[in-house]
Motif scaffolding. Sequence first.
Motif, PDB file in Angstrom:
ATOM      1  N   ILE A 159     -11.981 -54.921  -7.139  1.00 58.04           N
ATOM      2  CA  ILE A 159     -12.562 -55.714  -6.042  1.00 58.04           C
ATOM      3  C   ILE A 159     -11.905 -57.086  -5.992  1.00 58.04           C
ATOM      4  N   GLY A 160     -11.706 -57.686  -7.181  1.00 55.07           N
ATOM      5  CA  GLY A 160     -11.060 -58.995  -7.248  1.00 55.07           C
ATOM      6  C   GLY A 160      -9.647 -58.962  -6.695  1.00 55.07           C
ATOM      7  N   ASN A 190      -9.878 -58.796  -2.978  1.00 58.87           N
ATOM      8  CA  ASN A 190     -10.255 -60.112  -2.446  1.00 58.87           C
ATOM      9  C   ASN A 190      -9.075 -61.083  -2.472  1.00 58.87           C
ATOM     10  N   ASP A 191      -8.293 -61.030  -3.559  1.00 63.51           N
ATOM     11  CA  ASP A 191      -7.112 -61.901  -3.644  1.00 63.51           C
ATOM     12  C   ASP A 191      -6.117 -61.574  -2.533  1.00 63.51           C
ATOM     13  N   ILE A 250      -6.779 -60.169   0.413  1.00 62.58           N
ATOM     14  CA  ILE A 250      -7.341 -60.617   1.697  1.00 62.58           C
ATOM     15  C   ILE A 250      -7.192 -62.131   1.839  1.00 62.58           C
ATOM     16  N   SER A 251      -7.449 -62.858   0.752  1.00 61.80           N
ATOM     17  CA  SER A 251      -7.317 -64.321   0.783  1.00 61.80           C
ATOM     18  C   SER A 251      -5.879 -64.730   1.062  1.00 61.80           C
ATOM     19  N   LEU A 293     -10.194 -68.861   2.020  1.00 62.46           N
ATOM     20  CA  LEU A 293     -11.371 -68.078   1.645  1.00 62.46           C
ATOM     21  C   LEU A 293     -11.746 -68.357   0.192  1.00 62.46           C
ATOM     22  N   HIS A 294     -13.032 -68.189  -0.117  1.00 62.92           N
ATOM     23  CA  HIS A 294     -13.528 -68.438  -1.471  1.00 62.92           C
ATOM     24  C   HIS A 294     -14.351 -67.237  -1.939  1.00 62.92           C
ATOM     25  N   PRO A 295     -13.706 -66.108  -2.235  1.00 63.12           N
ATOM     26  CA  PRO A 295     -14.463 -64.921  -2.661  1.00 63.12           C
ATOM     27  C   PRO A 295     -15.133 -65.130  -4.013  1.00 63.12           C
ATOM     28  N   THR A 296     -16.273 -64.471  -4.201  1.00 60.66           N
ATOM     29  CA  THR A 296     -16.982 -64.570  -5.470  1.00 60.66           C
ATOM     30  C   THR A 296     -16.202 -63.917  -6.598  1.00 60.66           C
ATOM     31  N   THR A 326     -12.601 -62.656  -8.027  1.00 61.76           N
ATOM     32  CA  THR A 326     -11.141 -62.674  -7.978  1.00 61.76           C
ATOM     33  C   THR A 326     -10.634 -62.096  -9.299  1.00 61.76           C
TER      34      THR A 326
END
Length: 332
Positions: free
Chosen positions: A260-261, A264-265, A267-268, A277-280, A282
């Motif tokens: 998931i991290g 998210n990285d 996508i960021s 973006l600041h995902p929970t 990474t």
Amino acid sequence: MAKDHYLVIGGCGFLGQALCTQLLDRGNIVSIFDLRINGADPRLAEAIQGDITDPVQVSNACKNKTIVIHTASPIHGKATAIYFKVNVEGTRNVITACLEQGVSKLIFTSSASVTFNGEHLINANETVPYCKVHMDAYNESKAIAETEVLNANCEQLLTCAIRPSGIFGPKDAQGSFAIAESGKKGQWRLMVGNNQNLFDVTYVDNVAYAHILAADKIEWGSGIDGQPIFFWDYPKRLLHEMGYRNTQKIRLPNAVAFAIGALNDFISWVASPFATLHPTLTRFRVKFMDANRYYDISKAKKLLGYKPIVSLDEGFKRTANYWKEQGYGVAA
């Protein structure tokens, strides 16, 4: 002999306020320099509003000061350019100002993560080398700034770096606030991994005390409690003090969290030209939550005479009580 006049850069921040309180309580002359000076202690000699990235403002703030304690840094989750502007360029301004204005001592708040690259750090000390490749901009910029502070040590200016690990306490706008928020949002049931990795957390008053000892004795050491706990015991104990029970019952495997991290990285990175973006989750945060990361503080004990002035148990109670007063937690 004239009394020392301390300048705490970032004196209205989380650590800066704790530092000022301890210095003022023992009778020192203290001024602060910060972007915002709201809520500054009325006992301060001066509360100077200014920007660390402005060399003229920093130099003026250092005028007639004998000891500078530099705690200013952006919080986690900012853009890379901000960390290098504040932590690197800002710290260079502080070093230059100290030399220009005849400051005798400079104490710098670094980070225990300047040597963390996702691998285990077990009873690590100051001899562990910096990462060849850092996992985030915050710690890379801190490592550069720390190096420059230590390289500036000379007969005119004595310098020292303190590397706190996992600072928490009342008014903490990051770690313990995030834990309080997770409880309020009903997220207290979830944890990543199996909670078998040890981690050092440090109550804010102990970190402040380590800085003051360093200013008194001007040696380089790590400001931590020397009592590692399992990583997820930190939020668990705070949440328990706030009235939550049966916490962290839902466990997300590390492999799933890392996937998931990574997503998210990606996508960021794709979104970076248009938005930050600041995902929970990474990759860095998952590695951070999964690794052993605790430290040998024997040098701080030997050279500074450091030992925690607030126990972990008491620190958790004080922090939880503060957040309960702010409307978080479970009513008794």
